[in-house]
Enzyme design. Sequence first.
Site, PDB file in Angstrom:
ATOM      1  N   ASP A 106       4.914   5.097  -2.859  1.00 32.55           N
ATOM      2  CA  ASP A 106       3.941   5.969  -2.188  1.00 32.55           C
ATOM      3  C   ASP A 106       4.567   7.054  -1.310  1.00 32.55           C
ATOM      4  O   ASP A 106       3.830   7.853  -0.722  1.00 32.55           O
ATOM      5  CB  ASP A 106       2.989   5.122  -1.334  1.00 32.55           C
ATOM      6  N   ASP A 147      -1.524   5.463 -10.479  1.00 31.52           N
ATOM      7  CA  ASP A 147      -1.504   6.270  -9.254  1.00 31.52           C
ATOM      8  C   ASP A 147      -0.152   6.972  -9.049  1.00 31.52           C
ATOM      9  O   ASP A 147      -0.054   8.009  -8.414  1.00 31.52           O
ATOM     10  CB  ASP A 147      -1.750   5.402  -8.014  1.00 31.52           C
TER      11      ASP A 147
HETATM   12  N1  GLY Z   1      -2.997   4.465  -4.569  1.00 37.25           N
HETATM   13  C1  GLY Z   1      -3.789   3.414  -4.064  1.00 37.25           C
HETATM   14  C2  GLY Z   1      -5.228   3.578  -4.349  1.00 37.25           C
HETATM   15  O1  GLY Z   1      -5.636   4.509  -5.004  1.00 37.25           O
HETATM   16  O2  GLY Z   1      -5.964   2.747  -3.892  1.00 37.25           O
END
Ligand code: GLY
Length: 531
Positions: free
Chosen positions: A116, A174
């Site tokens: 992230d 993601d």
């Molecule tokens: N990237 C984490 C979510 O979308 O919850």
Amino acid sequence: MPPSKRWSGIAFLLLAAAAAGRAQTGALLPEVNAAIAAAAVQTTGLLARIEGRTGQPRTWQNGQVTLVGPSDWTCGFFPGVLWLLYEGTGEARWRDAAARATAQVESAKNNRGTHDVGFMLNCSFGQGYRLTGAAAYREVLLTGAATLATRFNANVGAIRSWDFGTWRYPVIIDNLMNLELMLWSARAGGPSTHATIATSHADRARADHYRADASSWHVVDYEPTTGVVRGKSTHQGFSADSAWARGQAWGLYGFTLMYRETRRPEYLEQAGRIANFVAQHARLPTDKVPYWDFDAPATPTPPRDTSAAAILASALIELSGLTTGAAAQQHLTLAEQLLRSLMSPAYRAAPGENGNFLLLHGTGNLPGGSEIDVPLIYGDYYYLEALLRYRARFAEPARLLNLSSRAFVGTADQVLIAGLVVGGGASRQVLIRALGPALGAFGVAGTLNDPRLRLFRGSDLIAENDNWSGDPLIAEAARRVGAFAVTEPAGRDAMLLLTLPPGAYTAQVSGLGTGQGVALLEAYEVRETLP
Ligand code: GLY
């Protein structure tokens, strides 16, 4: 002519115009401008709510704002909201608040424990760098990209997402969002391998995350020594084979940005297929705000996810600008439908309500029982980004006139000053150069040895630079605007590449220390904006 014929005639003309080129309407511009102003009022209240507390707002539950530290994946979004409000309003108070919030998340640049890092830094430092050109922000971003690169495994050809759980090498959809930082780094002076990592990851996602109908699995688990796929599952979706709404949105945004950065046609094609999956889905509600999962059981009525809607809207505006003909019009139409819904009282909080977050009805992790039907800071971020992208696309296209002024720069008050105006209704990327040493190559005698460039809005110093140090992004911008290349090896000329909100600015060139001599001050609008 009967009304129905007249309407079909108008529709035909619009379709013909669309088929001929870029999608056009801009019909929402007045509401979008009002929504940006309303977001500023609402966020003023959020800042007041968290006054004196440390951390970044993530959501509002049980009457409390949840604040998170720099290890939380959402930590970059509130600084990003503040930067976007600076871009939207041009007001210094947002830039100052954004800079304070951004400083609080700097340690994310060394976080090797998650994929992230891209989200965390791009939305905070990345937006800050885009809007100020501050060299210190650039360094944080380059460090963060190097950190993220440590999570790439060449056997798999992808960046590892998570370190928790029972998977051996989980990669979630993601993760495409984090590739923006890697591609930026490769252009901004980081290793070229960062671009290779990004394309390799995107290629694996295209091959392994997508089903025949262009929906995506959430998690693909790999065998780290061979790169063989071990299994496909979900963590936040309804079931392994369902289409989790935010996952579809991350994928659309991710492949759109991959195309913007690389111009590889397979990424555009993938983005188009995802957009069609969403647009044509039988279970996309008429207001276009998706249920949290496209395959969630119909009864009881599933919660919506406004964060997915906002990410989709922002991605679709960009995708429509990268596409032509009927597809461009289709993407823009869906984006406008999404924005219209999100700006309505059904999804946008009334002033002072919703903990002063912008959007209602986000769904974070329904299977995990967390953050259901609440505001989510990432929903707010992409909503605001979508509003600004829409405004940039359709606002009155007044231009900054390029300027060039040569003068002797002395000591004390003998600075070289020029005014520049960013007109129209939207921000513009500009390149400003204060050249002294570079003029030597043209035989100019007595040049200013070490120019310093400062940019003011009123009496407010908004950006400054002393040495451009050969920054590759600035060199690329100069090439695009047709400015002569600066080859002076020490990089002592001063330059700024930044996005300025509409307004009047003053650029000043002075000599460092007691330096004096001839300098050239130039300003260009970078029409083909660098990401
Ligand atoms: N990237 C984490 C979510 O979308 O919850």
